[in-house]
Design a protein around this motif. Structure first.
Motif, PDB file in Angstrom:
ATOM      1  N   ARG A  85      -7.228  -0.485   7.203  1.00 39.66           N
ATOM      2  CA  ARG A  85      -6.745   0.501   8.214  1.00 39.66           C
ATOM      3  C   ARG A  85      -5.351   0.829   7.932  1.00 39.66           C
ATOM      4  NH1 ARG A  85      -8.897  -3.627  10.600  1.00 39.66           N
ATOM      5  NH2 ARG A  85      -6.905  -4.177  11.636  1.00 39.66           N
ATOM      6  N   ILE A  86      -5.073   1.351   6.516  1.00 42.17           N
ATOM      7  CA  ILE A  86      -3.909   1.779   6.264  1.00 42.17           C
ATOM      8  C   ILE A  86      -3.476   3.093   6.912  1.00 42.17           C
ATOM      9  CG2 ILE A  86      -2.055   2.405   4.308  1.00 42.17           C
ATOM     10  CD1 ILE A  86      -3.021  -0.672   4.779  1.00 42.17           C
ATOM     11  N   GLN A  87      -2.592   3.421   8.021  1.00 40.40           N
ATOM     12  CA  GLN A  87      -2.679   4.779   8.571  1.00 40.40           C
ATOM     13  C   GLN A  87      -1.392   5.218   7.961  1.00 40.40           C
ATOM     14  OE1 GLN A  87      -4.603   5.802  11.024  1.00 40.40           O
ATOM     15  NE2 GLN A  87      -5.888   3.912  10.774  1.00 40.40           N
ATOM     16  N   ALA A  88      -0.415   4.566   7.558  1.00 40.61           N
ATOM     17  CA  ALA A  88       0.962   5.068   7.014  1.00 40.61           C
ATOM     18  C   ALA A  88       1.421   4.271   5.791  1.00 40.61           C
ATOM     19  CB  ALA A  88       1.964   4.732   8.487  1.00 40.61           C
ATOM     20  N   VAL A  89       2.067   4.905   4.868  1.00 44.14           N
ATOM     21  CA  VAL A  89       2.674   4.294   3.869  1.00 44.14           C
ATOM     22  C   VAL A  89       4.045   4.440   3.951  1.00 44.14           C
ATOM     23  CG1 VAL A  89       0.592   4.616   2.224  1.00 44.14           C
ATOM     24  CG2 VAL A  89       2.152   6.483   2.447  1.00 44.14           C
ATOM     25  N   PRO A  90       4.715   3.584   3.509  1.00 43.25           N
ATOM     26  CA  PRO A  90       4.324   2.118   2.811  1.00 43.25           C
ATOM     27  C   PRO A  90       3.816   1.388   3.921  1.00 43.25           C
ATOM     28  CG  PRO A  90       6.783   1.956   2.797  1.00 43.25           C
ATOM     29  CD  PRO A  90       6.274   3.296   3.102  1.00 43.25           C
ATOM     30  N   THR A  91       2.835   0.597   3.878  1.00 49.44           N
ATOM     31  CA  THR A  91       2.344  -0.476   4.675  1.00 49.44           C
ATOM     32  C   THR A  91       2.159  -1.847   3.685  1.00 49.44           C
ATOM     33  OG1 THR A  91       1.105   0.650   6.277  1.00 49.44           O
ATOM     34  CG2 THR A  91       0.596  -1.550   5.853  1.00 49.44           C
ATOM     35  N   PHE A  92       2.877  -2.758   4.233  1.00 52.53           N
ATOM     36  CA  PHE A  92       2.965  -4.161   3.423  1.00 52.53           C
ATOM     37  C   PHE A  92       2.263  -5.057   4.199  1.00 52.53           C
ATOM     38  CE2 PHE A  92       6.925  -1.953   2.893  1.00 52.53           C
ATOM     39  CZ  PHE A  92       6.964  -1.884   1.412  1.00 52.53           C
ATOM     40  N   ILE A  93       1.434  -5.858   3.639  1.00 53.61           N
ATOM     41  CA  ILE A  93       0.341  -6.803   3.900  1.00 53.61           C
ATOM     42  C   ILE A  93       0.770  -8.124   3.203  1.00 53.61           C
ATOM     43  CG2 ILE A  93      -1.868  -7.518   4.915  1.00 53.61           C
ATOM     44  CD1 ILE A  93      -2.701  -4.710   5.144  1.00 53.61           C
ATOM     45  N   GLY A 128       8.005   9.430  -0.382  1.00 56.58           N
ATOM     46  CA  GLY A 128       9.623   9.278  -0.494  1.00 56.58           C
ATOM     47  C   GLY A 128      10.038   7.968  -0.103  1.00 56.58           C
ATOM     48  N   PRO A 129       9.352   7.383   1.233  1.00 50.70           N
ATOM     49  CA  PRO A 129       9.880   6.011   1.351  1.00 50.70           C
ATOM     50  C   PRO A 129       9.076   4.975   0.536  1.00 50.70           C
ATOM     51  CG  PRO A 129       9.277   7.165   3.615  1.00 50.70           C
ATOM     52  CD  PRO A 129       8.919   8.096   2.359  1.00 50.70           C
ATOM     53  N   CYS A 130       8.037   5.244  -0.021  1.00 52.75           N
ATOM     54  CA  CYS A 130       7.468   4.214  -0.890  1.00 52.75           C
ATOM     55  C   CYS A 130       8.204   4.094  -2.156  1.00 52.75           C
ATOM     56  CB  CYS A 130       6.046   4.630  -1.310  1.00 52.75           C
ATOM     57  SG  CYS A 130       5.085   5.112   0.190  1.00 52.75           S
ATOM     58  N   PHE A 154       0.911  -1.117  -0.098  1.00 53.00           N
ATOM     59  CA  PHE A 154      -0.022  -0.008   0.031  1.00 53.00           C
ATOM     60  C   PHE A 154       0.916   1.244   0.055  1.00 53.00           C
ATOM     61  CE2 PHE A 154      -2.843  -3.402   1.713  1.00 53.00           C
ATOM     62  CZ  PHE A 154      -3.749  -2.916   1.068  1.00 53.00           C
ATOM     63  N   PHE A 155       0.953   1.957  -1.124  1.00 53.95           N
ATOM     64  CA  PHE A 155       1.680   3.125  -1.070  1.00 53.95           C
ATOM     65  C   PHE A 155       1.152   4.224  -1.699  1.00 53.95           C
ATOM     66  CE2 PHE A 155       1.071   1.703  -5.704  1.00 53.95           C
ATOM     67  CZ  PHE A 155       1.530   3.015  -6.411  1.00 53.95           C
ATOM     68  N   ALA A 156       1.677   5.464  -1.810  1.00 56.33           N
ATOM     69  CA  ALA A 156       1.314   6.904  -2.402  1.00 56.33           C
ATOM     70  C   ALA A 156       2.424   7.406  -3.283  1.00 56.33           C
ATOM     71  CB  ALA A 156       0.894   7.687  -1.432  1.00 56.33           C
ATOM     72  N   ALA A 215       7.037 -17.822  -6.349  1.00 55.68           N
ATOM     73  CA  ALA A 215       6.817 -18.317  -5.222  1.00 55.68           C
ATOM     74  C   ALA A 215       5.457 -17.608  -4.518  1.00 55.68           C
ATOM     75  CB  ALA A 215       7.808 -18.334  -4.197  1.00 55.68           C
ATOM     76  N   ALA A 216       5.429 -16.038  -4.997  1.00 55.20           N
ATOM     77  CA  ALA A 216       4.544 -15.176  -4.475  1.00 55.20           C
ATOM     78  C   ALA A 216       4.103 -14.106  -5.552  1.00 55.20           C
ATOM     79  CB  ALA A 216       5.010 -14.351  -3.161  1.00 55.20           C
ATOM     80  N   ARG A 217       3.123 -13.438  -5.311  1.00 61.53           N
ATOM     81  CA  ARG A 217       2.675 -12.316  -6.228  1.00 61.53           C
ATOM     82  C   ARG A 217       3.113 -10.934  -5.326  1.00 61.53           C
ATOM     83  NH1 ARG A 217      -2.520 -12.832  -9.519  1.00 61.53           N
ATOM     84  NH2 ARG A 217      -1.885 -10.795 -10.402  1.00 61.53           N
ATOM     85  N   ILE A 218       3.586  -9.831  -5.974  1.00 64.59           N
ATOM     86  CA  ILE A 218       3.730  -8.683  -5.325  1.00 64.59           C
ATOM     87  C   ILE A 218       2.793  -7.732  -6.025  1.00 64.59           C
ATOM     88  CG2 ILE A 218       5.191  -6.607  -4.720  1.00 64.59           C
ATOM     89  CD1 ILE A 218       7.468  -8.649  -5.024  1.00 64.59           C
ATOM     90  N   VAL A 219       1.667  -7.125  -5.191  1.00 66.04           N
ATOM     91  CA  VAL A 219       0.777  -6.310  -5.776  1.00 66.04           C
ATOM     92  C   VAL A 219       0.896  -4.900  -5.212  1.00 66.04           C
ATOM     93  CG1 VAL A 219      -1.641  -5.759  -6.071  1.00 66.04           C
ATOM     94  CG2 VAL A 219      -0.763  -8.219  -6.030  1.00 66.04           C
ATOM     95  N   LYS A 220       0.836  -3.684  -6.052  1.00 61.15           N
ATOM     96  CA  LYS A 220       0.952  -2.481  -5.498  1.00 61.15           C
ATOM     97  C   LYS A 220      -0.328  -1.891  -5.661  1.00 61.15           C
ATOM     98  CE  LYS A 220       4.744  -0.020  -6.417  1.00 61.15           C
ATOM     99  NZ  LYS A 220       5.617   0.191  -5.328  1.00 61.15           N
ATOM    100  N   ILE A 221      -0.851  -1.194  -4.550  1.00 67.08           N
ATOM    101  CA  ILE A 221      -2.001  -0.507  -4.250  1.00 67.08           C
ATOM    102  C   ILE A 221      -1.736   0.810  -3.984  1.00 67.08           C
ATOM    103  CG2 ILE A 221      -4.317  -0.542  -3.004  1.00 67.08           C
ATOM    104  CD1 ILE A 221      -4.271  -3.080  -4.692  1.00 67.08           C
ATOM    105  N   ASP A 222      -2.279   1.909  -4.738  1.00 68.85           N
ATOM    106  CA  ASP A 222      -2.065   3.164  -4.479  1.00 68.85           C
ATOM    107  C   ASP A 222      -3.300   3.487  -3.499  1.00 68.85           C
ATOM    108  OD1 ASP A 222      -2.453   6.089  -4.639  1.00 68.85           O
ATOM    109  OD2 ASP A 222      -1.430   6.247  -6.631  1.00 68.85           O
TER     110      ASP A 222
END
Length: 98
Positions: free
Chosen positions: A62-70, A24-26, A18-20, A43-50
């Motif tokens: 409940r994404i309070q900060a970006v980036p958040t990885f789940i 900057g950190p994203c 979960f990014f924006a 082995a896994a998928r990586i998905v980016k959600i703006d």
């Protein structure tokens, strides 16, 4: 694009970033995720959600900060981390959930 709910039902772990675009950190995580994608292959998928384009998903998880990885597996959130993280740590967590 697949619906998000269908996407996270996978048997394989799905790492959601979960990014924006203004975050900057994203931006700093982008090359880390690209390298990780090369290491984990299928082995896994990586998905980016703006979060600005998908506010309903950001609210639901409940994404309070970006980036958040789940990491989701079979629809369940099995791991979560907010902020910058090393690719090696992400790889370890993905392997533990594979």
């Amino acid at each position: 694009m697949e619906k998000f709910e269908e996407l996270i039902q996978s048997e394989k772990p799905v790492l959601v970033d979960f990014f924006a675009t203004w975050c900057g950190p994203c931006k700093a995580m982008h090359p880390v995720l690209e390298e990780l994608k090369g290491q984990i292959g299928e082995a896994a998928r990586i998905v980016k959600i703006d979060v600005d384009q998908h506010e309903e998903l950001a609210a639901k998880y409940r994404i309070q900060a970006v980036p958040t990885f789940i990491i989701f597996k079979k629809g369940e959130a099995v791991w979560r981390h907010s902020g910058v993280i090393k690719g090696s740590e992400l790889k370890t967590v993905i392997e533990q959930n594979s």
